[in-house]
Scaffold this motif. Structure first.
Motif, PDB file in Angstrom:
ATOM      1  N   ILE A  23       0.850  -1.207   0.000  1.00  0.00           N
ATOM      2  CA  ILE A  23       0.000   0.000   0.000  1.00  0.00           C
ATOM      3  C   ILE A  23       0.882   1.253   0.000  1.00  0.00           C
ATOM      4  N   GLU A  24       1.941   1.200   0.810  1.00  0.00           N
ATOM      5  CA  GLU A  24       2.874   2.337   0.877  1.00  0.00           C
ATOM      6  C   GLU A  24       3.556   2.580  -0.474  1.00  0.00           C
ATOM      7  N   ALA A  25       3.750   1.496  -1.246  1.00  0.00           N
ATOM      8  CA  ALA A  25       4.447   1.601  -2.541  1.00  0.00           C
ATOM      9  C   ALA A  25       3.472   1.882  -3.682  1.00  0.00           C
ATOM     10  N   ALA A  26       2.310   2.453  -3.355  1.00  0.00           N
ATOM     11  CA  ALA A  26       1.246   2.635  -4.351  1.00  0.00           C
ATOM     12  C   ALA A  26       1.718   3.332  -5.624  1.00  0.00           C
ATOM     13  N   ALA A  27       2.666   4.263  -5.508  1.00  0.00           N
ATOM     14  CA  ALA A  27       3.070   5.045  -6.685  1.00  0.00           C
ATOM     15  C   ALA A  27       3.975   4.265  -7.641  1.00  0.00           C
ATOM     16  N   TYR A  28       4.542   3.157  -7.170  1.00  0.00           N
ATOM     17  CA  TYR A  28       5.448   2.379  -8.040  1.00  0.00           C
ATOM     18  C   TYR A  28       4.650   1.423  -8.923  1.00  0.00           C
ATOM     19  N   PRO A  29       4.806   1.509 -10.246  1.00  0.00           N
ATOM     20  CA  PRO A  29       4.032   0.614 -11.123  1.00  0.00           C
ATOM     21  C   PRO A  29       4.572  -0.813 -11.211  1.00  0.00           C
ATOM     22  N   ILE A  30       5.826  -1.010 -10.776  1.00  0.00           N
ATOM     23  CA  ILE A  30       6.429  -2.349 -10.872  1.00  0.00           C
ATOM     24  C   ILE A  30       6.936  -2.764  -9.487  1.00  0.00           C
ATOM     25  N   LEU A  31       6.495  -3.926  -9.016  1.00  0.00           N
ATOM     26  CA  LEU A  31       6.955  -4.421  -7.714  1.00  0.00           C
ATOM     27  C   LEU A  31       7.793  -5.677  -7.909  1.00  0.00           C
ATOM     28  N   LYS A  32       8.878  -5.770  -7.134  1.00  0.00           N
ATOM     29  CA  LYS A  32       9.634  -7.021  -7.086  1.00  0.00           C
ATOM     30  C   LYS A  32       9.330  -7.653  -5.734  1.00  0.00           C
ATOM     31  N   ARG A  61       4.881 -19.533   2.492  1.00  0.00           N
ATOM     32  CA  ARG A  61       3.592 -18.875   2.243  1.00  0.00           C
ATOM     33  C   ARG A  61       3.608 -18.031   0.973  1.00  0.00           C
ATOM     34  N   ASP A  62       4.387 -18.464  -0.028  1.00  0.00           N
ATOM     35  CA  ASP A  62       4.498 -17.681  -1.263  1.00  0.00           C
ATOM     36  C   ASP A  62       3.157 -17.468  -1.951  1.00  0.00           C
ATOM     37  N   GLU A  63       2.302 -18.519  -1.957  1.00  0.00           N
ATOM     38  CA  GLU A  63       1.019 -18.374  -2.662  1.00  0.00           C
ATOM     39  C   GLU A  63       0.132 -17.342  -1.963  1.00  0.00           C
ATOM     40  N   GLU A  64       0.163 -17.383  -0.635  1.00  0.00           N
ATOM     41  CA  GLU A  64      -0.613 -16.414   0.147  1.00  0.00           C
ATOM     42  C   GLU A  64      -0.103 -14.984  -0.130  1.00  0.00           C
ATOM     43  N   ILE A  65       1.222 -14.857  -0.196  1.00  0.00           N
ATOM     44  CA  ILE A  65       1.829 -13.534  -0.458  1.00  0.00           C
ATOM     45  C   ILE A  65       1.389 -13.015  -1.830  1.00  0.00           C
ATOM     46  N   LEU A  66       1.495 -13.874  -2.842  1.00  0.00           N
ATOM     47  CA  LEU A  66       1.130 -13.414  -4.195  1.00  0.00           C
ATOM     48  C   LEU A  66      -0.361 -13.108  -4.291  1.00  0.00           C
ATOM     49  N   ILE A  71      -0.764  -9.720  -2.880  1.00  0.00           N
ATOM     50  CA  ILE A  71      -0.250  -8.692  -3.802  1.00  0.00           C
ATOM     51  C   ILE A  71      -1.306  -8.391  -4.868  1.00  0.00           C
ATOM     52  N   ARG A  72      -1.910  -9.452  -5.406  1.00  0.00           N
ATOM     53  CA  ARG A  72      -2.896  -9.242  -6.464  1.00  0.00           C
ATOM     54  C   ARG A  72      -4.179  -8.586  -5.936  1.00  0.00           C
ATOM     55  N   GLU A  73      -4.501  -8.816  -4.655  1.00  0.00           N
ATOM     56  CA  GLU A  73      -5.642  -8.088  -4.067  1.00  0.00           C
ATOM     57  C   GLU A  73      -5.348  -6.592  -4.017  1.00  0.00           C
ATOM     58  N   GLU A  74      -4.133  -6.264  -3.576  1.00  0.00           N
ATOM     59  CA  GLU A  74      -3.783  -4.853  -3.365  1.00  0.00           C
ATOM     60  C   GLU A  74      -3.334  -4.160  -4.644  1.00  0.00           C
ATOM     61  N   ALA A  75      -2.770  -4.928  -5.558  1.00  0.00           N
ATOM     62  CA  ALA A  75      -2.197  -4.329  -6.769  1.00  0.00           C
ATOM     63  C   ALA A  75      -2.572  -5.166  -7.982  1.00  0.00           C
ATOM     64  N   PRO A  76      -3.866  -5.183  -8.324  1.00  0.00           N
ATOM     65  CA  PRO A  76      -4.311  -6.100  -9.383  1.00  0.00           C
ATOM     66  C   PRO A  76      -3.674  -5.840 -10.751  1.00  0.00           C
TER      67      PRO A  76
END
Ligand SMILES: [Mg+2]
Length: 346
Positions: free
Chosen positions: A149-158, A165-170, A173-178
């Motif tokens: 959420i804090e990184a909202a202005a960045y269009p690309i996330l690494k 828990r990689d699947e949960e993390i991804l 991410i897709r919920e917050e940054a579809p």
């Protein structure tokens, strides 16, 4: 030519853990300065912020005093002889890539200042490059959500992965940054079997790149992954210098250049061209480092396909200002001579 240096303390704004390393409260980096007979000074950073590659503030401060005489001898009144000076430093030190890179950056900074041109112009480049990604380090999922959420202005996330828990993390991410471009970096944390099993999930989540899923020497495994994957693969820990590139042909699609791994700005340039000759793509990355280190890397950015230069953007406080990435991930070059960096703290 005179050489001096200073140890810097760098703290990240938030904890920064990856698959192969826990977060560190304080990291050390070295501010290296060279001065020629005309009293022009060049600066470079030795980003010894991750012990993985064998360098620490202790190793850097032990070897730097050995280099004064080498520089003096190799330069003999001609700081423009960059190939000769870098070769002399290379011969003197062998390893210690981050230290050698700091010397190289300082020499390029000095030469740019003497000629009154930025390094990118010295190399005949235009000051443009790809948008940088911003890294979301490993943490519990809710804290990672706050970072996204804090990184909202960045269009690309690494996204750093390599956890149970990689699947949960991804999914989070897709919920917050579809709609954002997302790249994953497992930092050697997966096996071949795990990576192959993760491919459908990574495809489903629209991942753009898969970075270093396997241990650095497992090139056979990487061949199998790359053959099976529709998503391009990236070598980071497996690729330190240009000499590593021929073995990576067919094993990965992209190499990740970091100056602190390769040992000089000129080796960074050689890596770009070596990768191109092998029809590979190029990413430009960095360690946790200040704007001084990032500014050296950014000079190469016009030549690459992907940029991951968020090292200084992750810091709580940055002792320098100059070229870097803006809060929307766009690269910020400047017209100031050399690396274009000034110090913000006294
Ligand atoms: Mg990486």
């Amino acid at each position: 030519m005179r050489l001096d240096f200073e140890v810097l303390e760098l703290r990240t704004r938030h904890s920064f853990a990856i698959a192969r390393a826990a977060s560190m409260p304080v990291r050390h980096s070295i501010w290296v300065r060279v001065q020629d007979n005309d009293e022009v000074t060049g600066w470079g950073e030795a980003a010894v912020t991750t012990p993985y590659y064998g360098e620490t503030a202790e190793t850097a401060t032990a070897v730097l005093p050995l280099l004064g005489a080498t520089l003096e001898e190799a330069a003999i009144g001609d700081p423009f002889a960059l190939e000769r000076i870098e070769a002399a430093v290379q011969n003197r030190l062998g390893g210690n890539s981050a230290v050698k890179t700091a010397i190289s950056a300082a020499l390029h900074d000095l030469v740019g200042k003497k000629l009154e041109v930025p390094v990118w112009r010295l190399w005949g480049l235009d000051p443009v490059g790809p948008i940088s990604s911003f890294t979301i380090a490993i943490d519990d999922v809710e804290r990672m959500r706050e970072r996204v959420i804090e990184a909202a202005a960045y269009p690309i996330l690494k996204i750093k992965v390599g956890t149970a828990r990689d699947e949960e993390i991804l999914g989070m991410i897709r919920e917050e940054a579809p709609d954002k471009t997302i790249r994953v970096d497992a930092n050697t944390g997966w096996t071949v079997k795990q990576t192959l099993a993760a491919l459908p999930m990574l495809e489903e989540y629209g991942v753009e790149l898969i970075e270093q899923p396997l241990p650095p020497d497992d090139l056979e495994g990487m061949r199998a992954v790359t053959a099976a994957s529709t998503i391009p693969t990236v070598a980071d820990e497996s690729c330190k210098t240009a000499a590593d590139i021929p073995d990576l042909v067919g094993a990965v699609d992209v190499i990740n250049i970091k100056l602190s791994k390769c040992g000089s700005l000129r080796e960074g340039l050689r890596m770009v061209h070596c990768a191109r000759a092998h029809h590979m793509q190029v990413m430009l990355g960095c360690m946790i480092e200040s704007t001084l280190g990032v500014a050296a890397a950014i000079q190469l950015a016009p030549l690459v396909d992907y940029v991951d230069l968020d090292g200084a953007a992750l810091l709580a406080a940055d002792p320098f200002q100059g070229p870097g990435i803006d809060p929307d991930g766009k690269l910020r070059f400047n017209e100031a001579p050399g690396l274009g960096v000034t110090c913000t703290s006294s």
